[in-house]
Motif scaffolding. Structure first.
Motif, PDB file in Angstrom:
ATOM      1  N   LYS A   1       0.838  -1.199   0.000  1.00  0.00           N
ATOM      2  CA  LYS A   1       0.000   0.000   0.000  1.00  0.00           C
ATOM      3  C   LYS A   1       0.869   1.243   0.000  1.00  0.00           C
ATOM      4  O   LYS A   1       1.971   1.260   0.565  1.00  0.00           O
ATOM      5  N   GLU A   2       0.361   2.293  -0.620  1.00  0.00           N
ATOM      6  CA  GLU A   2       1.170   3.486  -0.823  1.00  0.00           C
ATOM      7  C   GLU A   2       1.622   4.110   0.497  1.00  0.00           C
ATOM      8  O   GLU A   2       2.777   4.527   0.623  1.00  0.00           O
ATOM      9  N   ASN A   3       0.736   4.187   1.487  1.00  0.00           N
ATOM     10  CA  ASN A   3       1.147   4.812   2.748  1.00  0.00           C
ATOM     11  C   ASN A   3       2.235   4.010   3.453  1.00  0.00           C
ATOM     12  O   ASN A   3       3.133   4.558   4.089  1.00  0.00           O
ATOM     13  N   LEU A   4       2.184   2.677   3.322  1.00  0.00           N
ATOM     14  CA  LEU A   4       3.222   1.833   3.900  1.00  0.00           C
ATOM     15  C   LEU A   4       4.539   2.017   3.146  1.00  0.00           C
ATOM     16  O   LEU A   4       5.606   2.116   3.756  1.00  0.00           O
ATOM     17  N   ALA A   5       4.457   2.075   1.817  1.00  0.00           N
ATOM     18  CA  ALA A   5       5.662   2.276   1.006  1.00  0.00           C
ATOM     19  C   ALA A   5       6.332   3.599   1.365  1.00  0.00           C
ATOM     20  O   ALA A   5       7.556   3.672   1.511  1.00  0.00           O
TER      21      ALA A   5
ATOM     22  N   SER B   1       6.098   5.237   4.213  1.00  0.00           N
ATOM     23  CA  SER B   1       6.641   5.127   5.570  1.00  0.00           C
ATOM     24  C   SER B   1       7.971   4.369   5.582  1.00  0.00           C
ATOM     25  O   SER B   1       8.928   4.778   6.247  1.00  0.00           O
ATOM     26  N   ILE B   2       8.028   3.269   4.823  1.00  0.00           N
ATOM     27  CA  ILE B   2       9.264   2.484   4.763  1.00  0.00           C
ATOM     28  C   ILE B   2      10.382   3.297   4.117  1.00  0.00           C
ATOM     29  O   ILE B   2      11.526   3.287   4.591  1.00  0.00           O
ATOM     30  N   CYS B   3      10.062   4.009   3.040  1.00  0.00           N
ATOM     31  CA  CYS B   3      11.073   4.832   2.366  1.00  0.00           C
ATOM     32  C   CYS B   3      11.626   5.895   3.315  1.00  0.00           C
ATOM     33  O   CYS B   3      12.839   6.146   3.353  1.00  0.00           O
ATOM     34  N   THR B   4      10.735   6.509   4.077  1.00  0.00           N
ATOM     35  CA  THR B   4      11.153   7.543   5.023  1.00  0.00           C
ATOM     36  C   THR B   4      12.109   6.982   6.064  1.00  0.00           C
ATOM     37  O   THR B   4      13.172   7.552   6.342  1.00  0.00           O
ATOM     38  N   ARG B   5      11.728   5.857   6.641  1.00  0.00           N
ATOM     39  CA  ARG B   5      12.568   5.251   7.678  1.00  0.00           C
ATOM     40  C   ARG B   5      13.888   4.742   7.104  1.00  0.00           C
ATOM     41  O   ARG B   5      14.941   4.887   7.729  1.00  0.00           O
ATOM     42  N   SER B   6      13.831   4.143   5.927  1.00  0.00           N
ATOM     43  CA  SER B   6      15.054   3.599   5.324  1.00  0.00           C
ATOM     44  C   SER B   6      16.040   4.705   4.978  1.00  0.00           C
ATOM     45  O   SER B   6      17.253   4.561   5.188  1.00  0.00           O
ATOM     46  N   LEU B   7      15.541   5.816   4.452  1.00  0.00           N
ATOM     47  CA  LEU B   7      16.441   6.928   4.143  1.00  0.00           C
ATOM     48  C   LEU B   7      17.061   7.506   5.410  1.00  0.00           C
ATOM     49  O   LEU B   7      18.221   7.937   5.396  1.00  0.00           O
TER      50      LEU B   7
ATOM     51  N   GLY C   1      14.626   2.274  -3.522  1.00  0.00           N
ATOM     52  CA  GLY C   1      14.578   2.242  -4.977  1.00  0.00           C
ATOM     53  C   GLY C   1      13.452   1.382  -5.518  1.00  0.00           C
ATOM     54  O   GLY C   1      12.886   1.672  -6.575  1.00  0.00           O
ATOM     55  N   ARG C   2      13.109   0.313  -4.804  1.00  0.00           N
ATOM     56  CA  ARG C   2      12.028  -0.561  -5.243  1.00  0.00           C
ATOM     57  C   ARG C   2      10.652  -0.022  -4.873  1.00  0.00           C
ATOM     58  O   ARG C   2       9.697  -0.149  -5.636  1.00  0.00           O
ATOM     59  N   LEU C   3      10.542   0.576  -3.689  1.00  0.00           N
ATOM     60  CA  LEU C   3       9.222   0.988  -3.199  1.00  0.00           C
ATOM     61  C   LEU C   3       8.794   2.377  -3.660  1.00  0.00           C
ATOM     62  O   LEU C   3       7.597   2.676  -3.689  1.00  0.00           O
ATOM     63  N   VAL C   4       9.750   3.228  -4.027  1.00  0.00           N
ATOM     64  CA  VAL C   4       9.395   4.594  -4.383  1.00  0.00           C
ATOM     65  C   VAL C   4       8.504   4.643  -5.628  1.00  0.00           C
ATOM     66  O   VAL C   4       7.739   5.601  -5.816  1.00  0.00           O
ATOM     67  N   VAL C   5       8.557   3.615  -6.458  1.00  0.00           N
ATOM     68  CA  VAL C   5       7.715   3.589  -7.664  1.00  0.00           C
ATOM     69  C   VAL C   5       6.240   3.391  -7.318  1.00  0.00           C
ATOM     70  O   VAL C   5       5.377   3.558  -8.184  1.00  0.00           O
ATOM     71  N   ARG C   6       5.936   3.036  -6.077  1.00  0.00           N
ATOM     72  CA  ARG C   6       4.546   2.863  -5.649  1.00  0.00           C
ATOM     73  C   ARG C   6       3.894   4.188  -5.270  1.00  0.00           C
ATOM     74  O   ARG C   6       2.683   4.260  -5.103  1.00  0.00           O
ATOM     75  N   LEU C   7       4.695   5.234  -5.145  1.00  0.00           N
ATOM     76  CA  LEU C   7       4.177   6.510  -4.661  1.00  0.00           C
ATOM     77  C   LEU C   7       3.622   7.353  -5.804  1.00  0.00           C
ATOM     78  O   LEU C   7       4.234   7.469  -6.859  1.00  0.00           O
ATOM     79  N   THR C   8       2.463   7.937  -5.573  1.00  0.00           N
ATOM     80  CA  THR C   8       1.819   8.776  -6.582  1.00  0.00           C
ATOM     81  C   THR C   8       1.930  10.260  -6.260  1.00  0.00           C
ATOM     82  O   THR C   8       1.619  11.100  -7.107  1.00  0.00           O
ATOM     83  N   ASP C   9       2.359  10.594  -5.051  1.00  0.00           N
ATOM     84  CA  ASP C   9       2.514  11.990  -4.648  1.00  0.00           C
ATOM     85  C   ASP C   9       3.904  12.467  -5.068  1.00  0.00           C
ATOM     86  O   ASP C   9       4.905  12.133  -4.444  1.00  0.00           O
ATOM     87  N   SER C  10       3.957  13.253  -6.129  1.00  0.00           N
ATOM     88  CA  SER C  10       5.241  13.686  -6.680  1.00  0.00           C
ATOM     89  C   SER C  10       6.040  14.513  -5.682  1.00  0.00           C
ATOM     90  O   SER C  10       7.269  14.439  -5.650  1.00  0.00           O
ATOM     91  N   GLU C  11       5.357  15.286  -4.855  1.00  0.00           N
ATOM     92  CA  GLU C  11       6.051  16.117  -3.869  1.00  0.00           C
ATOM     93  C   GLU C  11       6.802  15.254  -2.854  1.00  0.00           C
ATOM     94  O   GLU C  11       7.931  15.583  -2.460  1.00  0.00           O
ATOM     95  N   VAL C  12       6.193  14.140  -2.464  1.00  0.00           N
ATOM     96  CA  VAL C  12       6.847  13.228  -1.526  1.00  0.00           C
ATOM     97  C   VAL C  12       8.069  12.585  -2.184  1.00  0.00           C
ATOM     98  O   VAL C  12       9.148  12.514  -1.596  1.00  0.00           O
ATOM     99  N   VAL C  13       7.901  12.128  -3.428  1.00  0.00           N
ATOM    100  CA  VAL C  13       9.014  11.514  -4.154  1.00  0.00           C
ATOM    101  C   VAL C  13      10.140  12.523  -4.346  1.00  0.00           C
ATOM    102  O   VAL C  13      11.325  12.193  -4.194  1.00  0.00           O
ATOM    103  N   TYR C  14       9.759  13.764  -4.653  1.00  0.00           N
ATOM    104  CA  TYR C  14      10.759  14.822  -4.825  1.00  0.00           C
ATOM    105  C   TYR C  14      11.567  15.033  -3.542  1.00  0.00           C
ATOM    106  O   TYR C  14      12.794  15.195  -3.587  1.00  0.00           O
ATOM    107  N   SER C  15      10.889  15.009  -2.402  1.00  0.00           N
ATOM    108  CA  SER C  15      11.586  15.192  -1.122  1.00  0.00           C
ATOM    109  C   SER C  15      12.586  14.062  -0.893  1.00  0.00           C
ATOM    110  O   SER C  15      13.684  14.294  -0.374  1.00  0.00           O
TER     111      SER C  15
END
Length: 227
Positions: free
Chosen positions: A26-30, A32-38, A66-80
């Motif tokens: 799910k996008e919110n989980l992806a 959250s994981i990206c945030t913690r991993s970074l 790198g694998r989970l960021v493609v699940r995100l649809t919010d460009s602003e979040v991906v940009y951050s």
């Protein structure tokens, strides 16, 4: 559930997160994981201690992002996330961990490809500020082209060229051109390093970072190479 790939596994043996599994996250989980991993990766690069096990863990977390960021649809979040990855390239100790550069570059490329038109331009301007490794003689040439994979962050036909180029970026371009000129005249510099310079300059030209005078100098160098 998730754990780093061991050194004796093949590169494609990252079965801990297949494409099917990514699609089901799910996008919110992806996010959250990206945030913690970074955050884990950032703490690793803030450390002054060399630790192969910690480096492997940091690489795993970059692969995960790198694998989970493609699940995100919010460009602003991906940009951050992309900006945080760019910031890692400006750290003081990253030069000691060249074995991670390729994973870092792939992670940045995945963020870049998942951005909207405006954010792609914004991140391109940040990527252009990433220091060139050409001047650092301590960097092993084997890893030079893993620093930033410019061929994976190419300008699309609908992307807009940048509308502002800082003095720092102009200076970096001038320095790269000077290195090419010096190599041409004195036959200096490893070819692998020069290939990275050409790749960077071509990318910067596509995005509009190079002015007319610099473009003429680059063209003259290309003509001299062919003659």
């Amino acid at each position: 559930m998730l754990e780093p790939r061991t050194n004796n596994q093949l590169m494609h043996s990252a079965g801990w997160l297949s494409r099917y599994q990514v699609a089901r996250v799910k996008e919110n989980l992806a996010s959250s994981i990206c945030t913690r991993s970074l955050s884990v990766v950032e703490r690793f690069f803030e450390s002054s201690h060399d630790d192969d096990e910690l480096a492997r863990i940091a690489e795993f977390h970059l692969e995960l992002v790198g694998r989970l960021v493609v699940r995100l649809t919010d460009s602003e979040v991906v940009y951050s996330f992309g900006e945080r990855i760019v910031a890692l390239h400006h750290g003081k100790v990253i030069g000691r961990h060249s074995e991670i550069w390729k994973t870092l570059a792939v992670c940045l490329a995945r963020c870049f490809e998942n951005l909207n038109l405006i954010d792609r331009g914004r991140l391109a301007r940040s990527i252009a500020t990433i220091p060139s490794l050409t001047h650092d003689a301590s960097i092993r040439s084997f890893y030079q082209n893993s620093w930033v994979m410019f061929h994976k962050i190419e300008k699309r036909p609908d992307d807009l060229a940048v509308d502002f180029v800082s003095a720092e970026i102009r200076k970096d371009i001038d320095e790269l051109i000077f290195i090419l000129k010096d190599s041409e005249e004195n036959n200096t510099g490893p070819r692998s390093n020069l290939a990275g310079i050409w790749q960077r300059l071509f990318w910067m030209r596509e995005w509009g970072f190079i002015n007319e005078l610099q473009a003429q100098e680059i063209y003259a160098l290309l003509v001299s190479k062919e003659s």
